[in-house]
Motif scaffolding. Structure first.
Motif, PDB file in Angstrom:
ATOM      1  N   ARG A   1     -18.773  -3.474 -37.036  1.00  0.00           N
ATOM      2  CA  ARG A   1     -17.501  -3.257 -37.739  1.00  0.00           C
ATOM      3  C   ARG A   1     -17.326  -4.273 -38.872  1.00  0.00           C
TER       4      ARG A   1
ATOM      5  N   GLU B   1     -19.642  -5.861 -40.488  1.00  0.00           N
ATOM      6  CA  GLU B   1     -20.606  -5.552 -41.546  1.00  0.00           C
ATOM      7  C   GLU B   1     -20.101  -4.394 -42.410  1.00  0.00           C
TER       8      GLU B   1
ATOM      9  N   GLN C   1     -17.010  -3.378 -42.774  1.00  0.00           N
ATOM     10  CA  GLN C   1     -15.826  -3.822 -43.511  1.00  0.00           C
ATOM     11  C   GLN C   1     -16.233  -4.649 -44.732  1.00  0.00           C
ATOM     12  N   GLY C   2     -17.321  -5.406 -44.613  1.00  0.00           N
ATOM     13  CA  GLY C   2     -17.833  -6.161 -45.757  1.00  0.00           C
ATOM     14  C   GLY C   2     -18.305  -5.240 -46.867  1.00  0.00           C
ATOM     15  N   TYR C   3     -19.007  -4.174 -46.495  1.00  0.00           N
ATOM     16  CA  TYR C   3     -19.452  -3.201 -47.497  1.00  0.00           C
ATOM     17  C   TYR C   3     -18.251  -2.585 -48.209  1.00  0.00           C
ATOM     18  N   ILE C   4     -17.238  -2.222 -47.418  1.00  0.00           N
ATOM     19  CA  ILE C   4     -16.039  -1.606 -47.993  1.00  0.00           C
ATOM     20  C   ILE C   4     -15.332  -2.584 -48.928  1.00  0.00           C
ATOM     21  N   ALA C   5     -15.261  -3.851 -48.531  1.00  0.00           N
ATOM     22  CA  ALA C   5     -14.595  -4.859 -49.362  1.00  0.00           C
ATOM     23  C   ALA C   5     -15.289  -5.028 -50.710  1.00  0.00           C
ATOM     24  N   ASP C   6     -16.590  -4.814 -50.746  1.00  0.00           N
ATOM     25  CA  ASP C   6     -17.365  -5.004 -51.975  1.00  0.00           C
ATOM     26  C   ASP C   6     -17.447  -3.744 -52.843  1.00  0.00           C
TER      27      ASP C   6
ATOM     28  N   GLU D   1     -13.511   0.567 -56.722  1.00  0.00           N
ATOM     29  CA  GLU D   1     -12.361   1.409 -56.375  1.00  0.00           C
ATOM     30  C   GLU D   1     -12.722   2.888 -56.356  1.00  0.00           C
TER      31      GLU D   1
ATOM     32  N   LEU E   1     -14.247   3.822 -53.139  1.00  0.00           N
ATOM     33  CA  LEU E   1     -13.279   3.800 -52.042  1.00  0.00           C
ATOM     34  C   LEU E   1     -12.538   5.129 -51.962  1.00  0.00           C
TER      35      LEU E   1
ATOM     36  N   GLN F   1     -12.651   7.581 -48.599  1.00  0.00           N
ATOM     37  CA  GLN F   1     -11.455   7.764 -47.785  1.00  0.00           C
ATOM     38  C   GLN F   1     -11.461   9.051 -46.964  1.00  0.00           C
TER      39      GLN F   1
END
Length: 77
Positions: free
Chosen positions: A7, A9, A11-16, A19, A22, A26
């Motif tokens: 999770r 890891e 979340q790190g991909y999503i943070a980077d 936009e 993203l 979604q």
């Protein structure tokens, strides 16, 4: 790899992510988070349908198609 590590890891991909990505991600995440598959035993009506089909198959197997034939007819590889 534990679920917690995975999770973090992801979340790190999503943070980077940019936009634009993203917004594309979604709907996928929404679908995956609400996906629930439940396998239940057949009820009486379904069991009767299965039994009837098995009897029909035993009488004349040539009236049934195997899965490979059905896939070819539907255009699957």
């Amino acid at each position: 790899m534990s679920v917690a590590v995975l999770r973090a890891e992801l979340q790190g991909y999503i943070a980077d992510m940019p936009e634009q990505n993203l917004r594309m991600l979604q709907p996928l995440l929404l679908g995956l988070s609400s996906l629930q598959i439940v396998i239940e035993p057949a009820d009486e009506e379904e069991s009767a349908m299965i039994d009837a089909a098995m009897l029909e198959y035993e009488k004349d197997p040539s009236t049934f198609k195997d899965w490979e034939t059905v896939k070819k007819e539907l255009g699957y590889p």
